[in-house]
Design a protein around this motif. Structure first.
Motif, mmCIF file in Angstrom:
data_model
loop_
_atom_site.group_PDB
_atom_site.id
_atom_site.type_symbol
_atom_site.label_atom_id
_atom_site.label_comp_id
_atom_site.label_asym_id
_atom_site.label_seq_id
_atom_site.Cartn_x
_atom_site.Cartn_y
_atom_site.Cartn_z
ATOM 1 N N LEU A 123 -9.743 0.649 -8.541
ATOM 2 C CA LEU A 123 -9.146 -0.599 -8.114
ATOM 3 C C LEU A 123 -8.428 -1.193 -9.196
ATOM 4 C CD1 LEU A 123 -12.480 -1.515 -6.945
ATOM 5 C CD2 LEU A 123 -10.613 -1.317 -5.373
ATOM 6 N N TYR A 124 -7.453 -2.212 -8.828
ATOM 7 C CA TYR A 124 -6.670 -2.839 -9.881
ATOM 8 C C TYR A 124 -7.425 -4.177 -10.437
ATOM 9 C CZ TYR A 124 -2.872 -0.032 -8.644
ATOM 10 O OH TYR A 124 -1.828 1.225 -8.336
ATOM 11 N N ALA A 125 -7.790 -4.043 -11.590
ATOM 12 C CA ALA A 125 -8.763 -4.856 -12.055
ATOM 13 C C ALA A 125 -8.323 -6.416 -12.220
ATOM 14 C CB ALA A 125 -9.067 -4.774 -13.560
ATOM 15 N N HIS A 126 -7.019 -6.500 -12.124
ATOM 16 C CA HIS A 126 -6.392 -7.974 -12.269
ATOM 17 C C HIS A 126 -6.025 -8.700 -10.816
ATOM 18 C CE1 HIS A 126 -6.087 -7.790 -16.623
ATOM 19 N NE2 HIS A 126 -5.649 -6.667 -16.544
ATOM 20 N N LEU A 127 -6.187 -7.910 -9.851
ATOM 21 C CA LEU A 127 -5.790 -8.290 -8.499
ATOM 22 C C LEU A 127 -7.266 -8.551 -7.904
ATOM 23 C CD1 LEU A 127 -3.112 -5.897 -7.445
ATOM 24 C CD2 LEU A 127 -2.788 -8.006 -8.564
ATOM 25 N N THR A 128 -7.143 -9.162 -6.757
ATOM 26 C CA THR A 128 -8.325 -9.779 -6.023
ATOM 27 C C THR A 128 -8.615 -8.838 -5.257
ATOM 28 O OG1 THR A 128 -7.376 -10.689 -4.250
ATOM 29 C CG2 THR A 128 -7.735 -12.160 -6.128
ATOM 30 N N GLU A 131 -6.204 -8.595 -2.401
ATOM 31 C CA GLU A 131 -4.732 -8.032 -2.856
ATOM 32 C C GLU A 131 -5.333 -6.524 -2.944
ATOM 33 O OE1 GLU A 131 -4.343 -10.508 -6.241
ATOM 34 O OE2 GLU A 131 -3.461 -11.917 -5.246
ATOM 35 N N LEU A 141 3.287 -8.246 -8.800
ATOM 36 C CA LEU A 141 2.185 -9.009 -8.572
ATOM 37 C C LEU A 141 1.320 -8.969 -9.692
ATOM 38 C CD1 LEU A 141 0.571 -11.009 -6.796
ATOM 39 C CD2 LEU A 141 -0.582 -8.766 -5.527
ATOM 40 N N LYS A 164 0.249 -11.699 -12.441
ATOM 41 C CA LYS A 164 -1.175 -12.204 -12.791
ATOM 42 C C LYS A 164 -1.635 -12.042 -14.447
ATOM 43 C CE LYS A 164 -3.156 -12.224 -8.630
ATOM 44 N NZ LYS A 164 -4.232 -12.698 -7.963
ATOM 45 N N THR A 165 -0.880 -11.053 -15.243
ATOM 46 C CA THR A 165 -1.494 -10.948 -16.311
ATOM 47 C C THR A 165 -0.305 -11.618 -17.322
ATOM 48 O OG1 THR A 165 -0.309 -8.676 -16.365
ATOM 49 C CG2 THR A 165 -2.847 -8.943 -15.866
ATOM 50 N N GLU A 216 -7.109 2.640 -16.749
ATOM 51 C CA GLU A 216 -8.204 1.704 -16.404
ATOM 52 C C GLU A 216 -8.499 1.883 -14.994
ATOM 53 O OE1 GLU A 216 -7.563 -2.301 -16.707
ATOM 54 O OE2 GLU A 216 -9.600 -2.902 -16.629
ATOM 55 N N ASN A 217 -9.648 2.469 -14.337
ATOM 56 C CA ASN A 217 -10.151 2.700 -13.093
ATOM 57 C C ASN A 217 -9.247 3.684 -12.453
ATOM 58 O OD1 ASN A 217 -11.908 0.609 -13.439
ATOM 59 N ND2 ASN A 217 -10.642 -0.745 -12.558
ATOM 60 N N VAL A 219 -6.345 4.168 -11.629
ATOM 61 C CA VAL A 219 -5.494 3.776 -10.339
ATOM 62 C C VAL A 219 -4.421 4.718 -9.883
ATOM 63 C CG1 VAL A 219 -6.128 1.018 -10.196
ATOM 64 C CG2 VAL A 219 -4.415 1.801 -11.811
#
Lengths: 236, 226, 231
Positions: free
Chosen positions: A90-95, A98, B16, B20-21, B79-80, B82
């Motif tokens: 999962l993308y940590a910064h996205l909800t 999203e 996107l 956000k970051t 991270e994770n 992805v």
């Protein structure tokens, strides 16, 4: 027994440098079966699952999923597979929303808004849908990871030690979901190294060690428990 | 068509995430500003020297800050894990490469535009009269840099010292780009503009871009494989 | 096999000695540069073999990616290790020759620049091999880098050539193929031949070393396994 197995592995070999990952693996899984891969850490369970998802390529042997060779038509097959591994992907910064929206687009889902809404509801995440995943607890992340993996209603669901680190509530939710999937006729292959969870309708248990199949077991959970403990003791 | 959609999906996700970051853009801009500052103190802001060294200084700034952005391409994927999520999906892995490459291109161009203004400001360098060709040169150069850089970022991500490996691999390979953009920019800024030289180096850039988008597309699968 | 190796080794040695003789005895002393000019033979030959090595690595890497097989990876890596030595020789001999003759240590002409860049690419390749744990991944990643590097090499060379035609610089090496005395040509060709044979000899040695290393690893594992079983 049908002649059209969902998963067919024939003499699959995978090595990492000089170390054996998988050796002479031949397995057949039919539609609707619930197969559990049992074994210690490093037995090859994760490697086997990763080969089914195209993340890993076998050195030799045949791998067929839903009747198609995974090397020849990977994209076609991947639409039918859902994978939940050690990482949430999962993308940590996205909800949450999203994240699901992104995967819905990758899997070319129609009517994605509705489907995402349903998936969030099933994962008990409707009220957290618009929070970044970063802030989720482990249980919430796992539930979202499962929602992500099953968003496209895959025929085959692969789970790699999904109960690790889960709280009781999330674990129960997962068991319910597995039951639900089986009722819907999906095929499940799950890897685990401990038997604390109670699994109901398991078709067969495949015991792996050092990359090879030791034996395939059938029967109820307590029988399997005993045999597995026997096996572990014999190794010491 | 499908490939185009997949690429666009990856690209939009990158945008996107960045929105956000704002990690990449801020670090590239800050770093670019610092480099300009350093150059300002290292060289007397005398107009003669700046006229000569200007294009080189400008592109060094672009490249150093670009390297920063490039490093983040795949670093965020760790991270994770992805990236595996992308690899699992029913998409061609090449669309991952293309999506990320276009994202890098976009972010670099954004940062470069701002750095260019700052450069013009601090060094009293008149860029505006030559802006059209400058835009073309910058686009082509950044495209080539991003094309090779994205592939090499994927390669370095698997090594132990990934932030160091990327520049070690990228700078020698990107030398033709660096040479071409600096010479084309110099030709553009000279009075009067040296059309022949500039067009020549732009052609070199185009050739490089074509080759180094095609070749990585053929090699990317091998880099992602486990 | 061992006999062939010995023959190869001896022939290489003989050719080397022949080349040295040709350089120092047959080839005349250059008028202006004097004895220092003799470095030229080593400098140019080393460059040629360095370039040749890059393409050996490229070829082996390509086959590795297409066909697979650990052997091709070993061949590529070994060729890189040997090739980098020749480029190092080239880059070190350049300044040694240039300083007494032209008064400058270095110049960025097309040939030297390309050698330098390719040397850096070699080093990048070797660094990747050190920094990646997984052997399959290591093989694949370094193969990709070597392919990129080999395709880039001619572009680097041409770009530098065009740059230099626009902005002529002192040409240090002179055009090594223009107006070379026939005896000098002989010396150069002999040196080239000797270096080529040396490259292949060292390459094979390195490959054998790697194979031996793998055999030792396997033996070690087998022994450990049997010790464990015996307990």
């Amino acid at each position: 027994m049908t002649d059209n197995p969902i998963v067919l592995l024939e003499k699959v070999e995978k090595w990492f440098g000089q170390n054996i990952g998988l050796h002479d693996i031949s397995i057949k899984v039919d539609k609707g079966e619930f197969v559990i891969l049992l074994g210690r850490n490093g037995a090859g369970k994760s490697t086997l699952l990763r080969i089914l998802t195209r993340l890993s390529k076998p050195n030799s042997g045949r791998v067929q999923v839903c009747g198609m060779n995974i090397q020849h038509e990977p994209e076609h097959i991947q639409k039918k597979i859902g994978f939940v591994g050690h990482h949430t992907l999962l993308y940590a910064h996205l909800t949450a929303r999203e994240n699901l929206h992104f995967y819905a687009k990758l899997y070319e889902l129609k009517n994605s808004k509705e489907q995402i809404k349903t998936a969030l509801k099933n994962a008990a995440l409707e009220f957290n849908a618009d929070r970044p995943v970063r802030g989720f607890s482990r249980g919430m992340q796992q539930r979202l990871a499962i929602a992500r993996a099953t968003l496209h209603h895959p025929e085959l669901i692969l789970l790699d030690e999904p109960y690790t680190g889960l709280d009781l509530e999330s674990a129960e939710l997962l068991s319910d979901q597995i039951q639900q999937w089986l009722t819907e006729g999906r095929t499940i292959i799950m890897a685990t190294h401990d038997l604390e969870q109670c699994f109901g309708d398991v078709s067969k248990w495949v015991l792996l060690d050092k990359g090879q199949i030791v034996e395939t077991l059938r029967g109820n959970v307590s029988v399997i428990h005993r045999r597995y403990r026997q096996f572990l003791q014999s190794l010491n | 068509m499908k490939f185009f959609n997949q690429t666009t999906t990856v690209l939009m996700k990158e945008i996107l995430s960045e929105y956000k970051t704002k990690d990449v853009l801020i670090s590239m801009l800050l770093f670019g500003l610092l480099v300009i500052l350093m150059f300002n103190f290292a060289f007397e802001p005398d107009s003669e020297e700046i006229r000569n060294f200007g294009p080189g200084l400008l592109w060094m700034t672009f490249i150093f800050s670009g390297l920063l952005g490039m490093n983040r391409t795949f670093a965020g994927e760790k991270e994770n894990k992805v990236l595996e999520g992308l690899m699992l999906s029913p998409i061609s892995w090449n669309s991952i490469y293309l999506g990320k490459m276009l994202a890098n291109l976009l972010f670099m161009l954004l940062a470069e535009s701002i750095i260019l203004c700052l450069f013009s400001l601090f060094f009293n360098y008149a860029i505006w009269p030559r802006i059209e060709w400058m835009a073309i040169i910058t686009f082509l150069g950044t495209l080539g840099f991003s094309a090779v850089g994205t592939l090499l970022a994927a390669v370095s991500m698997n090594t132990r010292m990934s932030e160091v490996m990327l520049p070690i691999l990228l700078l020698p390979l990107a030398l033709p780009v660096i040479l071409s953009v600096v010479l084309a920019t110099t030709a553009n800024f000279s009075t009067p503009t040296d059309q022949n030289s500039m067009i020549f180096w732009i052609k070199v850039l185009i050739a490089y871009d074509v080759i180094f988008i095609t070749v990585p597309l053929m090699l990317f699968d091998y880099v992602l494989e486990e | 096999m061992v006999l062939l190796r010995k023959i190869h080794g001896s022939l290489t040695l003989l050719t080397m000695m022949g080349a040295l003789y040709a350089i120092f005895v047959i080839a005349p002393r250059e008028l202006t540069m004097g004895i220092v000019q003799k470095i030229f033979y080593f400098h140019v030959s080393a460059a040629w073999i360095g370039f040749f090595g890059i393409y050996v690595v490229f070829f082996c890497s390509l086959i590795f990616l297409i066909k697979g097989g650990r052997q091709w990876d070993i061949r590529a890596a070994s060729a890189a290790e040997v090739g980098v030595i020749f480029f190092t020789l080239n880059l070190v001999s350049g300044p040694i020759w240039a300083k007494p003759v032209w008064g400058i240590w270095w110049t960025w002409d097309a040939r030297l620049t390309t050698s330098f860049i390719l040397w850096l690419i070699y080093l990048g390749y070797l660094m990747i091999r050190r920094l990646v744990e997984n052997p399959e991944q290591r093989a694949r990643l370094s193969a990709v880098v070597s392919i990129l590097g080999s395709i880039d090499a001619p572009i680097v060379y041409m770009a530098n050539r065009w740059w230099r035609t626009q902005h002529p610089q002192p040409v240090v090496a002179g055009d090594s193929n223009s107006g070379l005395h026939p005896d000098m040509q002989v010396a150069l060709l002999l040196t080239l031949l000797a270096f080529t044979m040396l490259f292949f000899y060292l390459w094979k040695t390195r490959i054998n070393l790697e194979r031996a290393r793998e055999d030792v690893d396997i033996l070690q594992q087998t022994v450990q396994y049997h010790i464990k079983e015996a307990r």
